[in-house]
Design a protein around this motif. Structure first.
Motif, mmCIF file in Angstrom:
data_model
loop_
_atom_site.group_PDB
_atom_site.id
_atom_site.type_symbol
_atom_site.label_atom_id
_atom_site.label_comp_id
_atom_site.label_asym_id
_atom_site.label_seq_id
_atom_site.Cartn_x
_atom_site.Cartn_y
_atom_site.Cartn_z
ATOM 1 N N ILE A 354 0.880 -1.172 0.000
ATOM 2 C CA ILE A 354 0.000 0.000 0.000
ATOM 3 C C ILE A 354 0.914 1.218 0.000
ATOM 4 O O ILE A 354 1.538 1.542 1.019
ATOM 5 N N TRP A 355 1.016 1.882 -1.131
ATOM 6 C CA TRP A 355 2.008 2.943 -1.279
ATOM 7 C C TRP A 355 1.610 4.227 -0.564
ATOM 8 O O TRP A 355 2.478 4.994 -0.115
ATOM 9 N N VAL A 356 0.322 4.494 -0.477
ATOM 10 C CA VAL A 356 -0.154 5.720 0.172
ATOM 11 C C VAL A 356 -1.114 5.320 1.294
ATOM 12 O O VAL A 356 -2.114 4.646 1.041
ATOM 13 N N GLY A 357 -0.802 5.740 2.502
ATOM 14 C CA GLY A 357 -1.660 5.403 3.629
ATOM 15 C C GLY A 357 -0.848 4.952 4.821
ATOM 16 O O GLY A 357 0.385 4.931 4.791
ATOM 17 N N GLU A 358 -1.580 4.607 5.897
ATOM 18 C CA GLU A 358 -0.923 4.161 7.132
ATOM 19 C C GLU A 358 -1.622 2.918 7.635
ATOM 20 O O GLU A 358 -2.317 2.239 6.871
ATOM 21 N N HIS A 359 -1.448 2.598 8.901
ATOM 22 C CA HIS A 359 -1.906 1.306 9.383
ATOM 23 C C HIS A 359 -3.420 1.144 9.269
ATOM 24 O O HIS A 359 -3.910 0.215 8.618
ATOM 25 N N VAL A 360 -4.176 2.038 9.888
ATOM 26 C CA VAL A 360 -5.623 1.856 9.949
ATOM 27 C C VAL A 360 -6.259 1.986 8.575
ATOM 28 O O VAL A 360 -7.157 1.224 8.213
ATOM 29 N N SER A 361 -5.775 2.926 7.779
ATOM 30 C CA SER A 361 -6.399 3.136 6.459
ATOM 31 C C SER A 361 -6.205 1.939 5.541
ATOM 32 O O SER A 361 -7.005 1.707 4.637
ATOM 33 N N GLY A 362 -5.156 1.145 5.783
ATOM 34 C CA GLY A 362 -4.856 0.036 4.888
ATOM 35 C C GLY A 362 -5.977 -0.973 4.777
ATOM 36 O O GLY A 362 -6.294 -1.455 3.686
ATOM 37 N N VAL A 363 -6.607 -1.302 5.893
ATOM 38 C CA VAL A 363 -7.676 -2.306 5.864
ATOM 39 C C VAL A 363 -8.901 -1.772 5.134
ATOM 40 O O VAL A 363 -9.675 -2.530 4.541
ATOM 41 N N ILE A 364 -9.083 -0.455 5.148
ATOM 42 C CA ILE A 364 -10.247 0.152 4.493
ATOM 43 C C ILE A 364 -10.016 0.273 2.993
ATOM 44 O O ILE A 364 -10.842 -0.167 2.185
ATOM 45 N N THR A 365 -8.877 0.838 2.622
ATOM 46 C CA THR A 365 -8.640 1.104 1.201
ATOM 47 C C THR A 365 -8.450 -0.172 0.399
ATOM 48 O O THR A 365 -8.680 -0.178 -0.816
ATOM 49 N N HIS A 366 -8.047 -1.255 1.058
ATOM 50 C CA HIS A 366 -7.808 -2.500 0.324
ATOM 51 C C HIS A 366 -8.930 -3.525 0.489
ATOM 52 O O HIS A 366 -8.784 -4.677 0.057
ATOM 53 N N SER A 367 -10.043 -3.120 1.064
ATOM 54 C CA SER A 367 -11.112 -4.086 1.328
ATOM 55 C C SER A 367 -11.709 -4.636 0.040
ATOM 56 O O SER A 367 -12.068 -5.830 -0.021
ATOM 57 N N VAL A 368 -11.824 -3.825 -0.995
ATOM 58 C CA VAL A 368 -12.385 -4.312 -2.262
ATOM 59 C C VAL A 368 -11.416 -5.286 -2.927
ATOM 60 O O VAL A 368 -11.817 -6.352 -3.416
ATOM 61 N N GLU A 369 -10.119 -4.943 -2.948
ATOM 62 C CA GLU A 369 -9.125 -5.858 -3.512
ATOM 63 C C GLU A 369 -9.134 -7.196 -2.780
ATOM 64 O O GLU A 369 -9.044 -8.263 -3.406
ATOM 65 N N VAL A 370 -9.249 -7.138 -1.457
ATOM 66 C CA VAL A 370 -9.286 -8.363 -0.658
ATOM 67 C C VAL A 370 -10.499 -9.206 -1.046
ATOM 68 O O VAL A 370 -10.400 -10.419 -1.253
#
Length: 387
Positions: A354-370
């Motif tokens: 995840i090139w842009v973001g931090e710990h908490v945002s990672g689970v949110i921004t990547h939820s669709v990819e997951v």
């Protein structure tokens, strides 16, 4: 894994212990050899799933207590929530066994105590999967919502709890699942540790589960490195929560004997509260501020913490692992190291930075990819490892 002969007796006691909250007309307890096996349901009762307060969902839910296994291999009982979409689907329905990120150590923080009221932090993420038609089971982890202290960051315990949650959901008749149910493992942060441990343990502990893949992110794969990274920083409260969790699993560590009065007060409060309070109370403190000597320098503490270190076994099913480059709580290098160790052992790993973001945002921004990655696994499409 061989279960001790005390398992049946323990489960019977646990069934009595939890019966107080289950109306007799609504509860279902296992018959005969009650909860003799890991994943057997000790008791269940109708619950509800609301992503936000009052928000309706076309689902049914049950709170379950089920048999699991401690880090030391002893039988225990863990609670959780089974959620099933009511969409008229027939035939096999995929099941996600889901582990939440850090919620705290007090029993009130348990997902099963918050999902019915729309106050669970990751409920909106879970809803993404129920909207795909997947059933979801959310473990509370050992000691979170059940008697005893929460064994926070004790990897083998969490992995067992996740796998046994999947077994419990499949064995719960009301859920309408079966032995042929395809299973996906998901989690981030504390849930990333739990899901990664579930992936490593599945082949030996729960080989009958039809696991199609594991999506795991922000993984604290090496607790000693994570502690060194957070000492005196914004995330230092997690060190003391983790120490309390390890001490709950391994009482011989005698955490209290290392704490000064301020440390004892902080840890006592952490055991009763949820993450928002615990994180603020423990932030920007150094281990030396709250101890008479550093337990993490002691061989017995290092041994127990290393028992939760990941990377020793290649997961049997494909893995999607993701980590934020700017993660301020779990070092990016710790995630990369886990990926390297899994790859070296021949695991099928797709790594995503995840090139842009931090710990908490990672689970949110990547939820669709997951979700899309897991949908491909359920559909039997080829994985794309990038070791």
């Amino acid at each position: 894994m061989r279960i001790r002969s005390t398992g049946t007796a323990l489960a019977a006691v646990a069934a009595l212990a939890v019966s107080a909250w289950i109306p007799a007309s609504a509860a279902r307890a296992a018959d005969g050899e009650a909860a003799a096996r890991p994943g057997d349901v000790v008791a269940s009762a109708p619950s509800a799933f609301h992503p936000l307060p009052g928000q309706p969902t076309n689902t049914k839910a049950w709170k379950v207590h089920y048999r699991s296994t401690t880090a030391d291999g002893a039988p225990n009982v863990v609670s959780g929530t089974v959620i099933v979409p009511q969409d008229g689907r027939t035939g096999p329905r995929p099941l996600i066994t889901y582990a939440v990120g850090t919620v705290g150590m007090g029993d009130s923080c348990a997902p099963s105590n918050n999902l019915p009221y729309g106050t669970a932090m990751e409920a909106n993420l879970i809803q993404q999967y129920t909207l795909r038609g997947w059933a979801v089971v959310v473990t509370d982890y050992e000691g979170l919502g059940t008697p005893g202290l929460h064994t926070y960051t004790v990897g083998p315990s969490a992995g067992h709890a996740m796998l046994d949650a999947a077994r419990a959901a499949i064995r719960l008749p009301e859920a309408g699942l079966g032995a042929d149910t395809p299973v996906g493992i998901m989690g981030y942060s504390q849930g990333g540790q739990a899901s990664s441990w579930a992936a490593e343990l599945q082949g030996s502990y729960a080989p009958e589960l039809k696991v199609k893949g594991t999506a795991t992110g922000g993984v604290p794969a090496d607790l000693l490195k994570v502690a060194a990274f957070n000492n005196g920083s914004y995330g230092s409260g997690l060190i003391f929560m983790a120490a309390a969790g390890q001490d709950a699993a391994y009482p011989e560590l005698r955490l209290d004997s290392y704490l000064n009065p301020a440390g004892k007060a902080l840890v006592a409060g952490m055991k009763e509260n949820c993450v928002a309070i615990d994180a603020i109370a423990g932030s920007f403190k150094r281990i030396s501020d709250l101890t008479t000597r550093d337990p993490l320098t002691q061989p017995d503490w290092q041994d127990r913490l290393n028992r939760s270190r990941l990377g020793g076994t290649a997961p049997a099913a494909p893995v999607y692992q993701y980590h934020a480059l700017g993660d301020e709580l779990i070092p990016y290098a710790v995630g990369r190291q886990l990926r390297s160790e899994w790859c070296a052992k021949g695991a099928d790993v797709q790594w995503d930075t995840i090139w842009v973001g931090e710990h908490v945002s990672g689970v949110i921004t990547h939820s669709v990819e997951v979700g899309d990655w897991m949908a491909d696994r359920f559909a039997g499409r080829p994985s794309h490892p990038n070791c």
